[in-house]
Write an enzyme that holds these catalytic residues in place. Structure first.
Site, PDB file in Angstrom:
ATOM      1  N   CYS A  79      40.568  44.340  42.591  1.00 12.28           N
ATOM      2  CA  CYS A  79      40.008  43.855  43.849  1.00 12.28           C
ATOM      3  C   CYS A  79      41.052  43.062  44.659  1.00 12.28           C
ATOM      4  O   CYS A  79      41.963  43.673  45.211  1.00 12.28           O
ATOM      5  CB  CYS A  79      38.742  43.057  43.559  1.00 12.28           C
ATOM      6  SG  CYS A  79      37.602  43.102  44.914  1.00 12.28           S
ATOM      7  N   HIS A 162      35.322  45.487  39.596  1.00 11.80           N
ATOM      8  CA  HIS A 162      35.640  44.465  38.589  1.00 11.80           C
ATOM      9  C   HIS A 162      35.187  44.895  37.185  1.00 11.80           C
ATOM     10  O   HIS A 162      34.091  44.518  36.763  1.00 11.80           O
ATOM     11  CB  HIS A 162      34.911  43.160  38.922  1.00 11.80           C
ATOM     12  CG  HIS A 162      35.437  42.452  40.114  1.00 11.80           C
ATOM     13  ND1 HIS A 162      36.441  41.511  40.035  1.00 11.80           N
ATOM     14  CD2 HIS A 162      35.101  42.546  41.412  1.00 11.80           C
ATOM     15  CE1 HIS A 162      36.689  41.050  41.245  1.00 11.80           C
ATOM     16  NE2 HIS A 162      35.895  41.654  42.098  1.00 11.80           N
ATOM     17  N   GLU A 164      36.017  43.707  34.450  1.00 11.96           N
ATOM     18  CA  GLU A 164      35.876  42.528  33.586  1.00 11.96           C
ATOM     19  C   GLU A 164      34.518  41.841  33.756  1.00 11.96           C
ATOM     20  O   GLU A 164      34.168  40.956  32.998  1.00 11.96           O
ATOM     21  CB  GLU A 164      37.032  41.538  33.846  1.00 11.96           C
ATOM     22  CG  GLU A 164      36.931  40.692  35.110  1.00 11.96           C
ATOM     23  CD  GLU A 164      37.189  41.459  36.422  1.00 11.96           C
ATOM     24  OE1 GLU A 164      37.388  42.684  36.390  1.00 11.96           O
ATOM     25  OE2 GLU A 164      37.169  40.796  37.476  1.00 11.96           O
TER      26      GLU A 164
END
Ligand code: GLN
Length: 188
Positions: A79, A162, A164
């Site tokens: 991002c 994302h 994560e």
């Protein structure tokens, strides 16, 4: 064991650290030039790209990290991190036009299911940038509908979502494979 540095000045640092630890990697939070030695890969996390870029400069990290990336250290930008890698960004090493906040305000942030290589995985988008153009040396690894959401050029990986922030470790594992592969070349 591979050691992955995470640029730790702002943004989703802890979340990347947890995902890496879940995959058995060793993590180093990079806050100053002294933290940049002996890494097998580097993650530029999501957050706010102008803030991270500015803090990177103030911390004296811009030149040392650019040198490492130019030498071929595997790097993954998520991002805001992807924006830093794209054309016009802090590092500008990925031949891609990446447009900030291209999907509008926070209200348009979303979780969707898209394709990463041959798997369908959850993708968390938070005021995501849009890959408007990808250069001829890039390989598209991820798509959501028609949109490119993951791109690779050599040892550079960019995702506009994302990984994560979901429990799915597919992309983290993919980057660890890049880091292992790169480490063999980098230290050869
Ligand atoms: N909108 C942010 C920027 O332009 C990126 C958002 C993110 O990293 N989730 O810097």
């Amino acid at each position: 064991m591979v050691t992955i540095g995470i640029l730790g000045l702002q943004g989703g640092v802890r979340e990347h650290a947890l995902a890496l630890a879940a995959c058995g990697a060793s993590v180093r939070v990079v806050k100053s030039p002294a933290d940049t030695s002996a890494m097998d890969g580097l993650i530029l996390p999501g957050g706010e790209s102008t803030a991270i870029s500015r803090l990177t400069r103030l911390a004296g990290l811009e030149a040392p990290l650019r040198r490492l990336i130019e030498r071929g250290l595997p790097v993954w930008g998520t991002c805001a991190g992807a924006i830093m890698l794209g054309l016009g960004g802090t590092f500008g090493c990925l031949e891609a036009e990446i447009v900030r906040n291209a999907y509008g305000p926070q209200l348009h942030s979303t979780i969707a299911h898209g394709d990463f290589i041959h798997r369908t995985i959850p993708m968390v988008f938070i005021r995501a940038p849009r890959i408007a153009r990808a250069g001829s040396k890039t390989v598209v690894l991820g798509r959501l509908g028609e949109e490119i959401v993951a791109l690779r050029e050599g040892a550079i990986l960019a995702t506009t979502f994302h990984p994560e922030l979901s429990r799915d470790l597919t992309v983290t594992r993919y980057f660890l494979d890049m880091a292992r592969e790169g480490a063999r070349r980098f230290y050869a």
